[in-house]
Structures are given as structure tokens and as C-alpha cells.
Design an enzyme around this catalytic site. Sequence first.
Site, PDB file in Angstrom:
ATOM      1  N   CYS A  61     -19.306   1.881   9.020  1.00  0.00           N
ATOM      2  CA  CYS A  61     -18.565   1.224  10.087  1.00  0.00           C
ATOM      3  C   CYS A  61     -17.343   2.105  10.275  1.00  0.00           C
ATOM      4  O   CYS A  61     -16.490   2.180   9.384  1.00  0.00           O
ATOM      5  CB  CYS A  61     -18.178  -0.189   9.657  1.00  0.00           C
TER       6      CYS A  61
ATOM      7  N   CYS B 107       0.396   0.321  10.372  1.00  0.00           N
ATOM      8  CA  CYS B 107      -0.102  -0.711   9.452  1.00  0.00           C
ATOM      9  C   CYS B 107       0.994  -1.577   8.830  1.00  0.00           C
ATOM     10  O   CYS B 107       1.919  -1.067   8.181  1.00  0.00           O
ATOM     11  CB  CYS B 107      -0.923  -0.063   8.351  1.00  0.00           C
TER      12      CYS B 107
ATOM     13  N   CYS C 260     -19.682  -6.192   3.894  1.00  0.00           N
ATOM     14  CA  CYS C 260     -18.951  -4.990   4.306  1.00  0.00           C
ATOM     15  C   CYS C 260     -17.672  -4.939   3.484  1.00  0.00           C
ATOM     16  O   CYS C 260     -17.130  -5.995   3.123  1.00  0.00           O
ATOM     17  CB  CYS C 260     -18.622  -5.080   5.798  1.00  0.00           C
TER      18      CYS C 260
ATOM     19  N   CYS D 192       0.842  -1.205   0.000  1.00  0.00           N
ATOM     20  CA  CYS D 192       0.000   0.000   0.000  1.00  0.00           C
ATOM     21  C   CYS D 192       0.877   1.254   0.000  1.00  0.00           C
ATOM     22  O   CYS D 192       1.847   1.340   0.755  1.00  0.00           O
ATOM     23  CB  CYS D 192      -0.913  -0.006   1.226  1.00  0.00           C
TER      24      CYS D 192
ATOM     25  N   CYS E 203       0.454   4.905   6.921  1.00  0.00           N
ATOM     26  CA  CYS E 203      -0.163   4.749   8.247  1.00  0.00           C
ATOM     27  C   CYS E 203       0.814   4.051   9.202  1.00  0.00           C
ATOM     28  O   CYS E 203       1.246   2.918   8.940  1.00  0.00           O
ATOM     29  CB  CYS E 203      -1.462   3.964   8.121  1.00  0.00           C
TER      30      CYS E 203
ATOM     31  N   ARG F   1     -17.776  -2.467  18.238  1.00  0.00           N
ATOM     32  CA  ARG F   1     -17.057  -3.681  17.851  1.00  0.00           C
ATOM     33  C   ARG F   1     -15.715  -3.782  18.564  1.00  0.00           C
ATOM     34  O   ARG F   1     -14.872  -2.894  18.441  1.00  0.00           O
ATOM     35  CB  ARG F   1     -16.836  -3.675  16.334  1.00  0.00           C
TER      36      ARG F   1
ATOM     37  N   CYS G 138     -16.595  -9.282   5.678  1.00  0.00           N
ATOM     38  CA  CYS G 138     -15.965  -7.982   5.429  1.00  0.00           C
ATOM     39  C   CYS G 138     -14.727  -8.157   4.557  1.00  0.00           C
ATOM     40  O   CYS G 138     -13.798  -8.877   4.945  1.00  0.00           O
ATOM     41  CB  CYS G 138     -15.541  -7.340   6.739  1.00  0.00           C
TER      42      CYS G 138
HETATM   43  N1  SAM Z   1      -6.658   0.470   3.157  1.00  0.00           N
HETATM   44  C1  SAM Z   1      -7.939   0.858   3.601  1.00  0.00           C
HETATM   45  C2  SAM Z   1      -7.878   2.072   4.474  1.00  0.00           C
HETATM   46  O1  SAM Z   1      -6.952   2.193   5.260  1.00  0.00           O
HETATM   47  O2  SAM Z   1      -8.761   2.923   4.368  1.00  0.00           O
HETATM   48  C3  SAM Z   1      -8.689  -0.249   4.292  1.00  0.00           C
HETATM   49  C4  SAM Z   1      -7.967  -1.287   5.128  1.00  0.00           C
HETATM   50  S1  SAM Z   1      -7.198  -0.703   6.636  1.00  0.00           S
HETATM   51  C5  SAM Z   1      -6.119  -2.019   7.042  1.00  0.00           C
HETATM   52  C6  SAM Z   1      -8.521  -0.767   7.815  1.00  0.00           C
HETATM   53  C7  SAM Z   1      -8.241  -0.314   9.214  1.00  0.00           C
HETATM   54  O3  SAM Z   1      -7.520  -1.324   9.915  1.00  0.00           O
HETATM   55  C8  SAM Z   1      -7.423   0.921   9.444  1.00  0.00           C
HETATM   56  O4  SAM Z   1      -8.150   2.096   9.269  1.00  0.00           O
HETATM   57  C9  SAM Z   1      -6.997   0.764  10.892  1.00  0.00           C
HETATM   58  O5  SAM Z   1      -7.935   1.387  11.740  1.00  0.00           O
HETATM   59  C10 SAM Z   1      -7.014  -0.754  11.101  1.00  0.00           C
HETATM   60  N2  SAM Z   1      -5.669  -1.268  11.369  1.00  0.00           N
HETATM   61  C11 SAM Z   1      -4.684  -1.451  10.460  1.00  0.00           C
HETATM   62  N3  SAM Z   1      -3.569  -1.918  11.055  1.00  0.00           N
HETATM   63  C12 SAM Z   1      -3.843  -2.050  12.373  1.00  0.00           C
HETATM   64  C13 SAM Z   1      -3.085  -2.485  13.500  1.00  0.00           C
HETATM   65  N4  SAM Z   1      -1.799  -2.844  13.397  1.00  0.00           N
HETATM   66  N5  SAM Z   1      -3.694  -2.508  14.713  1.00  0.00           N
HETATM   67  C14 SAM Z   1      -4.994  -2.123  14.825  1.00  0.00           C
HETATM   68  N6  SAM Z   1      -5.743  -1.699  13.786  1.00  0.00           N
HETATM   69  C15 SAM Z   1      -5.186  -1.650  12.579  1.00  0.00           C
HETATM   70 FE1  SF4 Z   2      -2.800   1.255   3.410  1.00  0.00          FE
HETATM   71 FE2  SF4 Z   2      -2.750   0.124   5.814  1.00  0.00          FE
HETATM   72 FE3  SF4 Z   2      -3.124   2.741   5.610  1.00  0.00          FE
HETATM   73 FE4  SF4 Z   2      -5.091   1.037   4.805  1.00  0.00          FE
HETATM   74  S1  SF4 Z   2      -4.320   1.316   6.880  1.00  0.00           S
HETATM   75  S2  SF4 Z   2      -4.314   2.864   3.726  1.00  0.00           S
HETATM   76  S3  SF4 Z   2      -3.803  -0.656   4.020  1.00  0.00           S
HETATM   77  S4  SF4 Z   2      -1.256   1.612   4.984  1.00  0.00           S
END
Ligand code: SAM
Ligand code: SF4
Length: 335
Positions: free
Chosen positions: A190, A62, A130, A55, A59, A262, A99
Site C-alpha cells: 500500500c 506529521c 495492514c 516519533c 516529516c 484510496r 490497518c
Molecule cells: N511512522 C510510519 C512511517 O511514517 O513510515 C508509519 C505511519 S505514518 C503516519 C503513515 C503516513 O501517513 C505517512 O507516510 C503520510 O503519508 C501520512 N500522513 C501523516 N500525516 C499526515 C497528514 N497530516 N496529512 C496527510 N497524510 C499524513
Molecule cells: Fe514519524 Fe509521522 Fe514521519 Fe511516520 S510520518 S515517520 S509517524 S514523523
Amino acid sequence: MSTPLRHDYSREDVLALFDLPFSELMFRAASVHRERFDPSQVQVSTLLSIKTGGCPEDCGYCPQSARHDTGLKAQKLMDIDAVLARAQEARAAGATRFCMGAAWRSPKDRDVEKVAEMVRGVRALGLETCATLGMLSATQADTLKEAGLDYYNHNLDTAPEFYDSVIGTRTYQDRLDTLANVRAAGMKTCCGGIVGMGESREQRAGLLQTLANLPEHPESVPINLLVQVQGTPLAGTRALDPFEFVRTIAVARLLMPASWVRLSAGREQMSDELQALCFLAGANSIFYGEKLLTTANPQMDRDRALFARLGICALEKEERSGTVHAPVCASVEAA
Ligand code: SAM
Ligand code: SF4
Ligand code: DTB
């Protein structure tokens, strides 16, 4: 009479709830929970990562960001048949919602068409649907709505004032815009966030305040506890006090009395006792299945045993609260 829904909370209002003695906070949250829900019923969703890793976003939490070296193997968008096979497995295991998550900043229109096909297929299996695909335009949201998508997951993640220290490639306003597009298309939202990222209590309050003051409360509010993944900037963050996590759940329940709260990422690291406190505080939905998107979730037999020990039933079909549901324990039974 049920506690009315409000959208005008001040930060002080929210902090005053966080500051209550623990027993008082739990009592209030459990009482509000019972106004609109049967506390012995928990909604069960299963997650599938349909496009993994690589990606472009940054973030800080992530494992799927291409900017962090987490050793995760990227995988392109799955074929529809493989997705439907996984949805069938989830249904057989007792999930009622499926989901689909993709590691995109925002999908291309041709990706949205493919996901729309998946949504049609998953719905045909009798599951609620979802998806979480990143930022959506208004037309993309309309396409997914037409395909029958019930929920779109898009998180605010944290308080506005802490956001920039976690994410640099997408603004808070971008997230609010996507949520508005999803709402305008007529889908349920959500939307929640992550705690345990080094934020202060005031910032946890700020996340919940922002969620509750949205034009409509999200129907589903995922509260994730940071899953620390080696190689991400947030790995090594000081762990959150578990009671503070429970307080966060309780305050979410009090601020958004009609929403499904949740208990999301982080359950694998939680004791059964901590999860029980979260259910008592008003959490009433979970992710079920041995994987979240890329990280571990509790084994299904552990969750079945936990439900049995706590006398919790898996909810068969969700309805917007206002109704107290008759218990349905058929699908996720004690092991
Ligand atoms: N890529 C898309 C986005 O970020 O909009 C959708 C998938 S993203 C992985 C969905 C959510 O997963 C993120 O907004 C975050 O809140 C959660 N998430 C991702 N990594 C995480 C982690 N290590 N611990 C807890 N929540 C996490
Ligand atoms: Fe990409 Fe992870 Fe951020 Fe979703 S949360 S936009 S998968 S880096
Ligand atoms: C949400 O708020 N939590 C889920 C779901 N929405 C998509 C994702 C949690 C991801 C945890 C890290 C991982 O497994 O990659």
C-alpha cells in the site's frame, strides 16, 4: 481488452494527462476504472494508531513527530487485547480491513514480534490486515508475512525532487528499500503519497510517475490530501485547488489501472460533492471510522449516508482486480 499495465512512463506522459481538459480526463479515468472494477464498489478499511506520537522523524506534515509541538499526547504500544477489541468494533461497523499504524522510524525486532501477534489476532477475526510501522528490514518483513500480514503501507509521500524539503531524516532510497523488502517477503504493498504540501503540478506528476514505474504497481495507492495540523511546519500551506486533487486521483487511476486508489487523509475537510468526483475519477477505497491515526475522519453515519446517496456498496472482500465483483451492500448500510 483491458488497458495494459505500464512501468515506463515519462514525466511528460504524466503531465500530458494532468493537462487534459477536466471532462476528458474524467471520462478517460472513469472508462479505465470500469475495465477492471465495478465503480459502485468501494473497499473500506479502518485505521488504528497502535503507538502514537513521540516519533524521532522530522516529516514536515506529521503531527506525531517529537520535533513539532502539536500538543499531541504520546502513547506507548497498545496491549494486544485493546487492539483486538478495536478490530472487533471496526468489523461490526462494516470494515473489511484493519490497518495498524505506529509512529516509529523503524520498529525494534521485539516490537515486530508484538505486532505479529496482533496480526494473528486480527486475522482470526476474519479481517484483512495492514500495518504501517516505518522502515522494515528483510527479516522483519518476513516475520510479518509469516504472521499473515496482507498489506504493508509505506508511502513515497512526494516526488523525489520535492522530498528533501519535507523530510530530512529518511531518504527516498530508504523508502524504496523498505518497499523492496516488503515485496520480497511476498506481501502486498500500500504505497502512495500526500498532495497539498506546496508541491507543483509537475511534482504531483513526479509522485505518480515514480509509483507507476515501480517494478510492480502497489496494490493499494493512498492519495492523501494534507491535513494541516497546527505546530507542524506545513501548517499554513496554501490549500490545493479541489479540482487539482480530483485530477491527481484520475491520473493515478489511469497510470495504475488495476490498483485500488484510496481516497485517504483529508476527507473530513472535503464536501460530499468533491468526494463524489473522486469516486467518479476512479477512487475505490476509503478509510472508514471517526479517526485516521490522530486526526479526524468523517463520522461513520455521514459516510453511510454518502454511500447511500451515491449508490455505492462497501466491498465485502477484496481480490486483485481483473475480476469485476458482485455487489455486496450488506455491511455498510444506509443509515
Ligand atoms: N511512522 C510510519 C512511517 O511514517 O513510515 C508509519 C505511519 S505514518 C503516519 C503513515 C503516513 O501517513 C505517512 O507516510 C503520510 O503519508 C501520512 N500522513 C501523516 N500525516 C499526515 C497528514 N497530516 N496529512 C496527510 N497524510 C499524513
Ligand atoms: Fe514519524 Fe509521522 Fe514521519 Fe511516520 S510520518 S515517520 S509517524 S514523523
Ligand atoms: C496513509 O497513506 N494514510 C493514512 C495511512 N496511510 C496510515 C494515515 C493518514 C494520517 C493522517 C494524519 C493523522 O491522522 O495523524
